[in-house]
Scaffold this motif. Structure first.
Motif, mmCIF file in Angstrom:
data_model
loop_
_atom_site.group_PDB
_atom_site.id
_atom_site.type_symbol
_atom_site.label_atom_id
_atom_site.label_comp_id
_atom_site.label_asym_id
_atom_site.label_seq_id
_atom_site.Cartn_x
_atom_site.Cartn_y
_atom_site.Cartn_z
ATOM 1 N N ARG A 104 0.811 -1.213 0.000
ATOM 2 C CA ARG A 104 0.000 0.000 0.000
ATOM 3 C C ARG A 104 0.844 1.263 0.000
ATOM 4 N NH1 ARG A 104 -2.646 -4.115 2.022
ATOM 5 N NH2 ARG A 104 -4.929 -4.228 1.982
ATOM 6 N N ARG A 108 3.770 -0.786 -7.744
ATOM 7 C CA ARG A 108 3.306 -0.842 -9.127
ATOM 8 C C ARG A 108 2.447 -2.077 -9.359
ATOM 9 N NH1 ARG A 108 9.066 -0.956 -11.807
ATOM 10 N NH2 ARG A 108 9.303 0.556 -10.143
ATOM 11 N N LEU A 123 -0.067 -2.909 -7.755
ATOM 12 C CA LEU A 123 -1.475 -2.595 -7.518
ATOM 13 C C LEU A 123 -2.097 -1.860 -8.694
ATOM 14 C CD1 LEU A 123 -1.488 -1.581 -3.752
ATOM 15 C CD2 LEU A 123 -1.352 -3.829 -4.830
ATOM 16 N N GLY A 124 -1.265 -1.328 -9.583
ATOM 17 C CA GLY A 124 -1.789 -0.690 -10.787
ATOM 18 C C GLY A 124 -2.591 0.572 -10.532
ATOM 19 N N ILE A 125 -2.349 1.267 -9.423
ATOM 20 C CA ILE A 125 -3.143 2.458 -9.114
ATOM 21 C C ILE A 125 -2.582 3.654 -9.889
ATOM 22 C CG2 ILE A 125 -3.892 4.028 -7.288
ATOM 23 C CD1 ILE A 125 -3.733 1.694 -5.361
ATOM 24 N N PRO A 126 -3.412 4.285 -10.760
ATOM 25 C CA PRO A 126 -2.918 5.452 -11.507
ATOM 26 C C PRO A 126 -2.537 6.565 -10.535
ATOM 27 C CG PRO A 126 -5.097 4.754 -12.288
ATOM 28 C CD PRO A 126 -4.824 4.004 -11.027
ATOM 29 N N GLU A 161 -5.025 8.735 -8.824
ATOM 30 C CA GLU A 161 -5.925 8.150 -7.821
ATOM 31 C C GLU A 161 -5.246 7.950 -6.467
ATOM 32 O OE1 GLU A 161 -7.964 4.616 -9.036
ATOM 33 O OE2 GLU A 161 -8.783 5.539 -10.846
ATOM 34 N N ASP A 192 -3.978 8.744 -2.917
ATOM 35 C CA ASP A 192 -4.340 9.660 -1.834
ATOM 36 C C ASP A 192 -3.113 9.805 -0.934
ATOM 37 O OD1 ASP A 192 -5.086 10.615 0.710
ATOM 38 O OD2 ASP A 192 -7.153 9.949 0.428
ATOM 39 N N GLU A 241 -3.472 9.246 2.914
ATOM 40 C CA GLU A 241 -3.645 7.839 3.241
ATOM 41 C C GLU A 241 -2.314 7.092 3.134
ATOM 42 O OE1 GLU A 241 -7.404 6.145 1.587
ATOM 43 O OE2 GLU A 241 -6.018 4.659 0.772
ATOM 44 N N ARG A 279 -8.502 -4.672 -14.889
ATOM 45 C CA ARG A 279 -7.534 -5.197 -13.946
ATOM 46 C C ARG A 279 -8.033 -4.834 -12.555
ATOM 47 N NH1 ARG A 279 -3.092 -3.916 -10.890
ATOM 48 N NH2 ARG A 279 -1.195 -5.096 -11.324
ATOM 49 N N PRO A 339 -6.828 -4.858 -8.515
ATOM 50 C CA PRO A 339 -5.619 -5.107 -7.717
ATOM 51 C C PRO A 339 -5.720 -6.391 -6.879
ATOM 52 C CG PRO A 339 -6.244 -2.801 -7.568
ATOM 53 C CD PRO A 339 -7.368 -3.515 -8.283
ATOM 54 N N VAL A 359 -5.467 -7.394 -0.811
ATOM 55 C CA VAL A 359 -5.187 -6.274 -1.706
ATOM 56 C C VAL A 359 -6.411 -5.900 -2.548
ATOM 57 C CG1 VAL A 359 -3.815 -5.679 -3.764
ATOM 58 C CG2 VAL A 359 -2.675 -6.593 -1.736
ATOM 59 N N LEU A 402 -7.491 2.891 9.512
ATOM 60 C CA LEU A 402 -7.601 4.300 9.134
ATOM 61 C C LEU A 402 -9.050 4.754 9.094
ATOM 62 C CD1 LEU A 402 -5.022 4.842 6.239
ATOM 63 C CD2 LEU A 402 -4.709 4.970 8.699
ATOM 64 N N TYR A 403 -9.923 3.866 8.623
ATOM 65 C CA TYR A 403 -11.334 4.231 8.415
ATOM 66 C C TYR A 403 -12.220 3.191 9.080
ATOM 67 C CZ TYR A 403 -8.890 6.725 4.656
ATOM 68 O OH TYR A 403 -8.026 7.489 3.936
ATOM 69 N N ARG A 444 -9.505 1.944 -5.793
ATOM 70 C CA ARG A 444 -8.546 2.566 -6.712
ATOM 71 C C ARG A 444 -7.798 1.491 -7.483
ATOM 72 N NH1 ARG A 444 -6.854 5.306 -1.940
ATOM 73 N NH2 ARG A 444 -8.186 7.089 -1.597
ATOM 74 N N GLY A 445 -7.413 1.828 -8.679
ATOM 75 C CA GLY A 445 -6.581 0.914 -9.466
ATOM 76 C C GLY A 445 -7.392 -0.068 -10.300
ATOM 77 N N VAL A 472 4.053 -6.231 -14.858
ATOM 78 C CA VAL A 472 5.043 -5.891 -13.828
ATOM 79 C C VAL A 472 6.143 -6.939 -13.853
ATOM 80 C CG1 VAL A 472 5.447 -5.605 -11.376
ATOM 81 C CG2 VAL A 472 3.364 -4.727 -12.403
#
Lengths: 451, 110
Positions: free
Chosen positions: A224, A252, A254-257, A260, A262, A265, B32, B34, B45, B76-77, B99-100, B110
């Protein structure tokens, strides 16, 4: 192309057939390296008597007479602070009838005394008393000295070497001090000293901490906030280092652009994970302040990396620490160092999180594991020793999530390694390059293999 | 009518087959999602948080609940409802945040 057979012929391995267990080139790796009793014997014969090994830290023996025993298999030495404040080491055996003179750690009361017949030596190893000395054949005083073991220090670590002809420690360490020095290990001291027994070969433990390739499956929570696939691996000639990838960002994998992500966080994931799940990684003096400040809203246009970096640097100044030799990558991440053969772990700004691991007797399936955490102290502040903790069963102690996750793998790794039907093992060419280097260096000692 | 699930922040709308998990629906549609364990309720994940659900969701299995309890997101939440995308069955009108979630075609290996 050099084949296993050619290399084995080049080696001077004396034990017929054992050369087959060498780990050469791109051949598959024989799993018996981790399971065979003969391999353990070869290590005791050709590795451990010849390498510098971390025996203790200087803050464990602050006063004259203070000692720490270091044993590897049947060999035992003790490190002692002399009357003049020097550090020496001796083989842990009486020259009269052989009794061990030191056990664990403690303090000699001005002199080293054998409990069996009361012979005595000063802290420099010179004999000062033999009961009824006139009833022994005359011998030169030199012959009545305790038997010296080479002891040298670097960065507050006391190393010993059982080979009297060993090259100096600093030569042996190669570039390790270049990586270590900016973190000022000589200004660190113990915050944790824990010992346990793990049900696996000592090299399985070294290998487990010598790569970040296992992070995604074993420690997925780290993904994360850390792009662990970006870690750089730097095998040295004898030792290994990996590091980098310190800037907080999601893996990488996780593929999060980037749009996006935060940042707030990210900061909380990183700080909470390090503090809660790797206790001792960030020293206790810094941890709670960092946790509190991470919960204040991030200013606009400030990334988690900027914020973390600034808060850590400001905190260091407030605590009187000099981090001027550390670059931003080092303050964000750190360097994972293996001091061949058995001392490994990350050094980060302000702290060190190290593992020392040794075989447990002749059992290839068991090892003695220690977790050493150190914290940097401001100049002038005393360097102190912490309480030592021993857990004969690792399951009886809470190690923190990350170490626990690694420990939970070990039993299954060793059990699986015994299953020879699986054939040879494989290493990732990049992310396990430090694992490969460790084994190549091991073979240099065991089989005189070229590297 | 097949259940439709909306994914924030991308705004992707998935059309699931009855009984299909959210992750399976996304993969089948060419996205895709995650994960590192590949849908074994092991890595955590794939976790999503539930933004809106039109009907009470089927409770998480013990396996899923155990994994969710360990999620760092929950620390956190604590008020959010987290579920594993590889286990939660798609229901019509469900909106989740993850996200992702991106078209698989645009993702570098990867």
């Amino acid at each position: 192309m050099v084949t296993t057979g050619d290399r084995a012929e080049q080696s001077r391995g004396t034990r017929t057939g054992l050369e087959q267990l060498a780990a050469f080139g791109n051949d598959l790796i024989p799993r018996e390296r981790f399971t065979s009793r003969e391999f353990v014997e070869l290590e005791y014969e050709r590795l451990w008597p010849r390498v510098w090994q971390v025996a203790c830290r200087v803050e464990e023996i602050p006063a004259p007479g203070d000692f720490v025993e270091y044993s590897i298999g049947d060999r035992s030495a003790f490190v002692v602070r002399t009357a003049s404040g020097d550090i020496r080491a001796f083989h842990n055996t009486c020259i009269h009838r052989g009794t061990a003179l030191a056990s664990g750690c403690g303090s000699f009361n001005g002199e080293i005394r054998c409990p069996f017949h009361g012979w005595r030596w000063d802290l420099d190893g010179d004999n000062t008393f033999v009961l009824d000395a006139h009833e022994f054949p005359a011998e030169p005083a030199e012959d009545l000295r305790l038997r010296d073991v080479r002891a040298e220090t670097y960065g507050g670590f006391v190393f010993v070497n059982f080979d009297p002809d060993a090259r100096p420690l600093l030569d042996y360490l190669e570039e390790i001090p270049d990586y270590f020095a900016p973190y000022r290990p000589e200004r660190m001291c113990f915050t944790t000293h824990k010992t346990t027994i793990l049900p696996t070969n000592w090299k399985v433990v070294v290998d487990a901490f010598n790569e970040g390739y296992h992070i995604s499956a074993t420690h997925p929570e780290i993904l994360r906030w850390k792009d662990e696939a970006a870690l750089e691996y730097t095998p040295l000639h004898t030792h290994t280092r990996y590091g980098g990838a310190g800037w907080p960002m999601p893996s990488r994998r996780l593929g999060i652009p980037s749009e996006e992500v935060d940042e707030q966080e990210l900061l909380l994931f990183k700080i909470d994970d390090l503090i809660d799940n790797l206790p001792g990684y960030i020293g206790p003096a810094e941890a709670e302040a960092l946790r509190a400040v991470a919960r204040t809203p991030l200013p606009d246009d400030t990334t988690a990396g900027d914020f973390y970096l600034k808060r850590r640097r400001d905190g260091a100044v407030a605590r009187g620490l000099d981090w001027s030799d550390l670059d931003d990558d080092q303050v964000l991440g750190g360097d994972d160092l293996l001091v061949f053969p058995n001392f490994i772990g990350p050094v980060i700004a302000g702290a060190f999180f190290g593992y020392r691991v040794r075989p447990n007797g002749m059992d290839p399936h068991s090892c003695i594991f220690e977790l050493w955490t150190l914290e940097e102290r401001a100049g002038g502040a005393p360097l102190t020793m912490c309480e030592r903790e021993v857990y004969p069963d690792w399951r009886e102690h809470e190690w923190g999530l990350v170490v626990q996750q690694d420990f939970e793998n070990f039993e299954g790794i060793q059990r699986g390694l015994k299953n020879s039907a699986g054939g040879g093992l494989r290493w990732n060419l990049r992310q396990e390059s430090c694992v490969r280097r460790f084994h190549e260096v091991l073979d240099r000692y065991l089989f005189d293999a070229p590297t | 009518m097949s259940p439709r699930v909306r994914v924030e922040p991308s705004g992707i709308v998935l059309e699931a087959e009855p009984g299909e998990t959210v992750m399976a629906a996304a993969l089948r549609a060419g996205y895709r999602w995650p994960t590192v364990c590949g849908g074994h309720a092991d890595c955590g994940v794939c976790a999503l948080d539930v933004v809106a659900a039109p009907e009470p969701l089927a409770a998480a299995s013990a396996e899923e609940a155990d994994r969710i309890a360990q999620l760092p997101e929950l620390r956190l939440y604590p008020d959010r409802t987290y579920r594993l995308a590889c286990r939660i069955v798609a229901v019509d009108g469900l909106t989740v945040r993850k996200r992702g979630v991106v078209p698989a075609a645009g993702v570098r290996p990867v």
